[in-house]
Each structure stands twice: as C-alpha cells, then as structure tokens.
Motif scaffolding. Structure first.
Motif, PDB file in Angstrom:
ATOM      1  N   THR B  80      48.329  38.466  47.303  1.00  0.00           N
ATOM      2  CA  THR B  80      47.998  37.314  46.480  1.00  0.00           C
ATOM      3  C   THR B  80      46.792  37.666  45.618  1.00  0.00           C
ATOM      4  OG1 THR B  80      48.916  35.787  48.089  1.00  0.00           O
ATOM      5  CG2 THR B  80      47.323  34.891  46.533  1.00  0.00           C
ATOM      6  N   VAL B  81      46.956  37.516  44.322  1.00  0.00           N
ATOM      7  CA  VAL B  81      45.943  38.000  43.378  1.00  0.00           C
ATOM      8  C   VAL B  81      45.440  36.852  42.529  1.00  0.00           C
ATOM      9  CG1 VAL B  81      45.467  39.632  41.515  1.00  0.00           C
ATOM     10  CG2 VAL B  81      47.156  40.213  43.266  1.00  0.00           C
ATOM     11  N   GLU B  82      44.115  36.721  42.458  1.00  0.00           N
ATOM     12  CA  GLU B  82      43.503  35.716  41.596  1.00  0.00           C
ATOM     13  C   GLU B  82      43.000  36.411  40.332  1.00  0.00           C
ATOM     14  OE1 GLU B  82      39.897  33.846  43.098  1.00  0.00           O
ATOM     15  OE2 GLU B  82      40.361  32.050  41.939  1.00  0.00           O
ATOM     16  N   ALA B 130      40.486  32.038  47.268  1.00  0.00           N
ATOM     17  CA  ALA B 130      41.528  33.040  47.494  1.00  0.00           C
ATOM     18  C   ALA B 130      41.353  33.777  48.819  1.00  0.00           C
ATOM     19  CB  ALA B 130      41.551  34.041  46.338  1.00  0.00           C
ATOM     20  N   GLY B 254      37.283  43.020  39.189  1.00  0.00           N
ATOM     21  CA  GLY B 254      38.522  42.264  39.089  1.00  0.00           C
ATOM     22  C   GLY B 254      39.700  43.116  38.818  1.00  0.00           C
TER      23      GLY B 254
END
Lengths: 88, 254
Positions: B80-82, B130, B254
C-alpha cells in the motif's frame, strides 16, 4: 511502512534490508545493549538515521550511536563501538 | 490460498526479484494498493516489509521500503503506497504504474515487527495514517484463523475518506465480536460523528487499550512523532517496553 531513502528518523526495521545483507540473516529481533546507558533493546526498535549511503542506529534512551553501517562498491562496513553486545 | 507455517521461516539470502503488477486498488485519494505477483515468492509473516528498487533510464536507482499489507495466505502480495508530493518514487508507483508493469523487489525483510496467530495474548494495533498497512497484514492473517485473539485496532486518520481499507475493516468488525475498531479523525469529522475528534491522546488510549495485566501484544506504526508519543504513554501505563513493537516512518524522499 518503512520508507527509507533520505535523512529522516525512522527505525531499525527500515535498515533491515541493509543489515540482512551484512549479517546474512534476520537481525531486527536481535537484542543490542548500549555501552553508554546499559539499556537493552531490539535492533528493530532503535532510531535510525538513514541516507542512501547507509544507516546510523542510535539508542532510544541516550541517543548514543550503536551501529553504523555503509554499503560501498567494495563491500559493507559496520562499526559497533557504542554497543556492548548483540544477542542473536 | 497457501498454507502458512507457524514456525519462523528460514531467512534466505536477500536477492532482487521481479514483481509484476496484477491489479491496482484505489484506496483513498492519495493511496493505492499494488497487488503483485512475484515468481518464487517464499512467503512472509504479517508485519514484514520489502525493499523495492526502481531504475531510471541512464541507470539512476532509487530504493524504498514498503510494508506488506496482504496476509501470507493471500494469492498476491499487496503493498500500500501513499503519494508523497514531490517524492521520487511514490508518485511513480501511485500515478504511473499500470497492471502488467514490472519492478524489482526483495524480501521479506524484518523479524521484529511481526505478529502471527500462534502468539498469545490480546492484540493491540495502533496506526497513524498509512502506518495501518503492516497492521492490515496482521488483521487479514488473523481473519483467516478459526480461533482469534481479542483485538483492538486504534486508527488515526485525517478524515473518514482518508481511512485506508475502511470497507474491509468495517466488514471484518461487523462479523467478529472479538475485533474492535476505533477511529480517531484528526481534521474533519462527518456530521453526527460520535467518535474521537482530534489526535489519539492519553485519555483515549487509557479508555480503549487493554490493561497491562492482560499482557497485550502491541504494535504501533505511523509517523515518528506519533509512534514515540503513543509508545511513551503505553509504557507510562505500565506495559512492558519489550511488548511494544514500533515501526516509524517518515515522509521521506517518497
């Protein structure tokens, strides 16, 4: 989410990939004792200061440097002057 | 579905493997889950993460770590990537990647921030944003068991729309009396919201967490300041520091 990659405080889990390269095994659940303040903690719980070059792991209690690890084109270096022992 | 062994998996030498995107799930406005097929994946334990490596034309590489959000029993590996604005890696993963694309990945990594169903005691999961991802792997793994420990998920999010996996979480809690979910909404609350307004604080933790006498297994994941604040209070309440597993992450490159 162990997002590593630049100069931020993360934790020892984010250095796990690098440490696993060095120790050739799981290291984050190993216990490490700080030589300066005697506290014992899991490597994965330590504060990590990460950069693309490598990692500096510091004691959660007194902020002493326990472990410094770098990856170079010629191999890995690890310095653990601040740690009294590592229990695997 | 794959069987998971309750014994620790042997650690294999870390090698880069190719992952193929099979499906992309939109979780929130900022967050997506990548469901991946990794040939020869050796399996993982809930809470572990992977390193991913992207190579640009010209050979420039960027490496990041992401928690695994899927259960070991799941067919595909989910990350799961924010999206971190101005980040180097996450905007690519969230906005550019398509089903069928491939990238390099290695893992599973870490043995500290791990929970498996054979561990005793109630389970206390505390997430900031997250940071819910590795806790979701634990909840999904737990959901597949015939006997489940009493479990609390305390999850801090900006608004209800920012709650990742909301439908799945609410569905899990609806049919499981042993699972309690408490949301803390820090910025925006829907009309008539009776839950926590604002950040997770001492009063909320004291009210909803298991008392130390029950020897809960505690996992806290989120931004550094969040994790340190929560962990400090839990120790103050009398929990054994070694029973509190933490995973900090920062908005990094990021």
């Amino acid at each position: 989410m162990a997002e590593n990659g630049s100069q931020h405080v993360l934790d020892g889990n984010a250095a796990a990939g690098l440490l696993q390269e060095i120790f050739d095994g799981e290291i984050t659940s190993a216990l490490i004792q700080c030589d300066a303040c005697d506290s014992t903690e899991a490597v994965g719980s330590l504060r990590l200061y990460a950069s693309t070059m490598g990692a500096v792991l510091r004691c959660n209690h007194c902020d002493s440097v326990l472990m410094r690890a770098v990856r170079t084109p010629h191999g890995h270096w690890i310095e653990m002057k601040g740690a009294r022992c590592l229990k695997l | 579905m794959r069987a998971i062994e309750s014994v620790a998996l042997p650690v294999r030498r870390l090698e880069w493997q190719l992952a193929q995107v099979r499906e992309i799930v939109v979780e929130t406005i900022r967050v997506k889950s990548l469901r991946l097929h990794v040939t020869g994946w050796q399996g993982h334990r809930p809470g572990q993460h992977v390193d991913i490596r992207l190579t640009a034309e010209g050979g420039c590489q960027a490496q990041r770590s992401y928690s695994i959000a899927s259960a070991p029993e799941d067919e595909l590996l989910a990350l799961t990537v924010e999206r971190v604005n101005n980040g180097e890696v996450s905007p690519y993963l969230v906005d550019e990647l398509r089903a069928g694309d491939q990238f390099e990945l290695r893992g599973p990594i870490g043995g500290y921030f791990v929970w498996t169903a054979d561990m005793s005691g109630p389970l206390c999961l505390i997430a900031g944003g997250a940071g819910v991802a590795p806790l979701m792997a634990m909840l999904r793994h737990r959901d597949g068991q015939s006997s489940r420990p009493l479990t609390l998920l305390l999850y801090s999010s900006r608004s209800l729309d920012d709650v990742i996996y909301r439908e799945e979480l609410d569905a899990m809690a609806r049919c499981d009396p042993k699972l309690g979910i408490v949301y803390a909404l820090t910025r925006k609350q829907p009309e008539g919201w009776t839950g926590q307004r604002g950040r997770i604080d001492k009063a909320l933790l004291a009210r909803v967490c298991f008392p130390p006498e029950q020897n809960p297994k505690i996992f806290v994941c989120g931004p550094t300041t969040f994790v340190e604040y929560v962990a400090t209070l839990l120790v103050e309440f009398g929990n054994d520091p070694l029973s509190i597993k933490t995973e900090r992450f920062g908005p990094t490159g990021g």
